[in-house]
Design a protein around this motif. Sequence first.
Motif, PDB file in Angstrom:
ATOM      1  N   LEU A  12       0.754  -1.260   0.099  1.00 43.32           N
ATOM      2  CA  LEU A  12      -0.057   0.108  -0.213  1.00 43.32           C
ATOM      3  C   LEU A  12       0.842   1.172  -0.018  1.00 43.32           C
ATOM      4  O   LEU A  12       0.631   2.249  -0.593  1.00 43.32           O
ATOM      5  CB  LEU A  12      -0.805  -0.028   1.269  1.00 43.32           C
ATOM      6  CG  LEU A  12      -1.716   1.316   1.332  1.00 43.32           C
ATOM      7  CD1 LEU A  12      -2.751   1.174   0.067  1.00 43.32           C
ATOM      8  CD2 LEU A  12      -2.601   1.301   2.658  1.00 43.32           C
ATOM      9  N   ILE A  13       1.999   1.479   0.858  1.00 46.71           N
ATOM     10  CA  ILE A  13       2.729   2.539   0.878  1.00 46.71           C
ATOM     11  C   ILE A  13       3.431   2.458  -0.453  1.00 46.71           C
ATOM     12  O   ILE A  13       3.670   3.652  -0.947  1.00 46.71           O
ATOM     13  CB  ILE A  13       3.964   2.128   2.054  1.00 46.71           C
ATOM     14  CG1 ILE A  13       3.125   2.468   3.410  1.00 46.71           C
ATOM     15  CG2 ILE A  13       4.999   3.267   1.986  1.00 46.71           C
ATOM     16  CD1 ILE A  13       3.977   1.916   4.528  1.00 46.71           C
ATOM     17  N   LYS A  14       4.102   1.606  -1.006  1.00 47.40           N
ATOM     18  CA  LYS A  14       4.746   1.701  -2.176  1.00 47.40           C
ATOM     19  C   LYS A  14       3.768   1.963  -3.437  1.00 47.40           C
ATOM     20  O   LYS A  14       4.134   2.681  -4.412  1.00 47.40           O
ATOM     21  CB  LYS A  14       5.104   0.315  -2.568  1.00 47.40           C
ATOM     22  CG  LYS A  14       6.592  -0.071  -1.717  1.00 47.40           C
ATOM     23  CD  LYS A  14       7.204  -1.276  -2.283  1.00 47.40           C
ATOM     24  CE  LYS A  14       8.347  -1.543  -1.353  1.00 47.40           C
ATOM     25  NZ  LYS A  14       9.019  -2.886  -1.955  1.00 47.40           N
ATOM     26  N   PRO A  18       6.109   7.564  -4.634  1.00 47.68           N
ATOM     27  CA  PRO A  18       7.171   7.258  -5.346  1.00 47.68           C
ATOM     28  C   PRO A  18       8.301   6.917  -4.774  1.00 47.68           C
ATOM     29  O   PRO A  18       8.896   7.002  -3.569  1.00 47.68           O
ATOM     30  CB  PRO A  18       7.654   8.737  -5.973  1.00 47.68           C
ATOM     31  CG  PRO A  18       6.622   9.817  -5.596  1.00 47.68           C
ATOM     32  CD  PRO A  18       5.822   9.184  -4.468  1.00 47.68           C
ATOM     33  N   PRO A  19       9.224   5.803  -5.367  1.00 45.68           N
ATOM     34  CA  PRO A  19      10.317   5.033  -4.808  1.00 45.68           C
ATOM     35  C   PRO A  19      11.243   5.937  -4.399  1.00 45.68           C
ATOM     36  O   PRO A  19      11.910   5.800  -3.231  1.00 45.68           O
ATOM     37  CB  PRO A  19      10.769   4.475  -5.970  1.00 45.68           C
ATOM     38  CG  PRO A  19       9.832   3.941  -6.885  1.00 45.68           C
ATOM     39  CD  PRO A  19       8.904   5.460  -6.799  1.00 45.68           C
ATOM     40  N   GLU A  20      11.437   7.288  -4.866  1.00 42.32           N
ATOM     41  CA  GLU A  20      12.681   8.103  -4.626  1.00 42.32           C
ATOM     42  C   GLU A  20      12.218   8.729  -3.171  1.00 42.32           C
ATOM     43  O   GLU A  20      13.138   9.309  -2.368  1.00 42.32           O
ATOM     44  CB  GLU A  20      13.080   9.093  -5.475  1.00 42.32           C
ATOM     45  CG  GLU A  20      11.898   9.986  -5.842  1.00 42.32           C
ATOM     46  CD  GLU A  20      11.092   9.610  -6.974  1.00 42.32           C
ATOM     47  OE1 GLU A  20      10.078  10.286  -7.320  1.00 42.32           O
ATOM     48  OE2 GLU A  20      11.154   8.347  -7.365  1.00 42.32           O
ATOM     49  N   ARG A  24      12.144   9.413   3.117  1.00 42.65           N
ATOM     50  CA  ARG A  24      11.425  10.301   3.626  1.00 42.65           C
ATOM     51  C   ARG A  24      10.372   9.934   4.765  1.00 42.65           C
ATOM     52  O   ARG A  24       9.863  10.486   5.571  1.00 42.65           O
ATOM     53  CB  ARG A  24      10.590  11.284   2.803  1.00 42.65           C
ATOM     54  CG  ARG A  24      11.667  12.187   1.950  1.00 42.65           C
ATOM     55  CD  ARG A  24      11.152  13.138   1.212  1.00 42.65           C
ATOM     56  NE  ARG A  24      11.873  13.875   0.173  1.00 42.65           N
ATOM     57  CZ  ARG A  24      12.691  14.500   0.390  1.00 42.65           C
ATOM     58  NH1 ARG A  24      13.177  14.848   1.752  1.00 42.65           N
ATOM     59  NH2 ARG A  24      13.309  14.902  -0.444  1.00 42.65           N
ATOM     60  N   LEU A  25       9.991   8.539   4.579  1.00 38.38           N
ATOM     61  CA  LEU A  25       8.985   7.825   5.528  1.00 38.38           C
ATOM     62  C   LEU A  25       9.757   7.332   6.637  1.00 38.38           C
ATOM     63  O   LEU A  25      10.493   6.460   6.567  1.00 38.38           O
ATOM     64  CB  LEU A  25       8.316   6.794   4.447  1.00 38.38           C
ATOM     65  CG  LEU A  25       6.940   6.314   5.288  1.00 38.38           C
ATOM     66  CD1 LEU A  25       6.048   7.276   5.413  1.00 38.38           C
ATOM     67  CD2 LEU A  25       6.542   5.108   4.276  1.00 38.38           C
ATOM     68  N   THR A  26       9.130   7.491   7.884  1.00 37.88           N
ATOM     69  CA  THR A  26       9.630   6.776   8.950  1.00 37.88           C
ATOM     70  C   THR A  26       8.440   6.460   9.950  1.00 37.88           C
ATOM     71  O   THR A  26       7.370   6.981  10.197  1.00 37.88           O
ATOM     72  CB  THR A  26      10.267   8.005  10.076  1.00 37.88           C
ATOM     73  OG1 THR A  26      11.379   8.561   9.146  1.00 37.88           O
ATOM     74  CG2 THR A  26      10.578   7.157  11.153  1.00 37.88           C
ATOM     75  N   VAL A  27       8.316   4.997  10.161  1.00 34.25           N
ATOM     76  CA  VAL A  27       7.423   4.454  10.907  1.00 34.25           C
ATOM     77  C   VAL A  27       7.622   4.802  12.617  1.00 34.25           C
ATOM     78  O   VAL A  27       8.848   4.567  13.100  1.00 34.25           O
ATOM     79  CB  VAL A  27       7.485   2.973  10.883  1.00 34.25           C
ATOM     80  CG1 VAL A  27       6.574   2.270  11.891  1.00 34.25           C
ATOM     81  CG2 VAL A  27       7.166   2.601   9.407  1.00 34.25           C
ATOM     82  N   ILE A 118      17.958  12.510  -0.610  1.00 33.36           N
ATOM     83  CA  ILE A 118      16.847  11.770  -1.214  1.00 33.36           C
ATOM     84  C   ILE A 118      16.051  12.290  -2.523  1.00 33.36           C
ATOM     85  O   ILE A 118      15.871  11.559  -3.357  1.00 33.36           O
ATOM     86  CB  ILE A 118      15.810  11.696   0.057  1.00 33.36           C
ATOM     87  CG1 ILE A 118      16.226  11.072   1.242  1.00 33.36           C
ATOM     88  CG2 ILE A 118      14.498  10.915  -0.644  1.00 33.36           C
ATOM     89  CD1 ILE A 118      15.390  11.299   2.373  1.00 33.36           C
ATOM     90  N   GLY A 119      16.088  13.495  -2.556  1.00 28.10           N
ATOM     91  CA  GLY A 119      15.590  14.003  -3.802  1.00 28.10           C
ATOM     92  C   GLY A 119      15.428  15.485  -3.798  1.00 28.10           C
ATOM     93  O   GLY A 119      15.949  16.480  -3.116  1.00 28.10           O
TER      94      GLY A 119
END
Length: 165
Positions: A12-14, A18-20, A24-27, A118-119
């Motif tokens: 779902l997250i993917k 966008p992969p790049e 930036r995503l932290t649980v 990251i981007g």
Amino acid sequence: RFSRLTLNLKELIKSQIPPEEYGRLTVTGIQFTPQQAKLTMEMQFLSPPATINVEAADSEGTVTWEPVESAVSYNLFWSTSPFMAPSNKIEGVSSPYKLSGLNNGTTYFVAISAVDSIGESGYSPPVNFSPVAQAASEGSSNAEEADSGADVMPEIAPTVTPGVD
């Protein structure tokens, strides 16, 4: 028992990011109860520079901006369209940046994006400016010479007449 749920969350997250941008995503939290699983995440977005200034000169403009905390470089976009389309991109610039070879009297629009490991961020709000030709300096140099002589009084030697008291 939650392995299928974990796999579905990753998919779902993917599918939404966008992969790049994965970096930036932290649980930040996971809570499991017999009825539900609660996953808390934070996403850190890179912001573009907030304030851009352009000092117009003859056939050029000097662009300056405040740094973005996590940026490692910046990209400059310029265009004659206020919508920035089409635009020219100059990668890896730093503040101040001199944009030269422009036409005097033409309005240009400039925007900056920040880049981190990251981007790239989105555009900053575009700023417009118009390069201007410098005033001719021939007349002013002649006027300066005339003015400089007018302020100086010539020295007059005292005259002495012999035989007069």
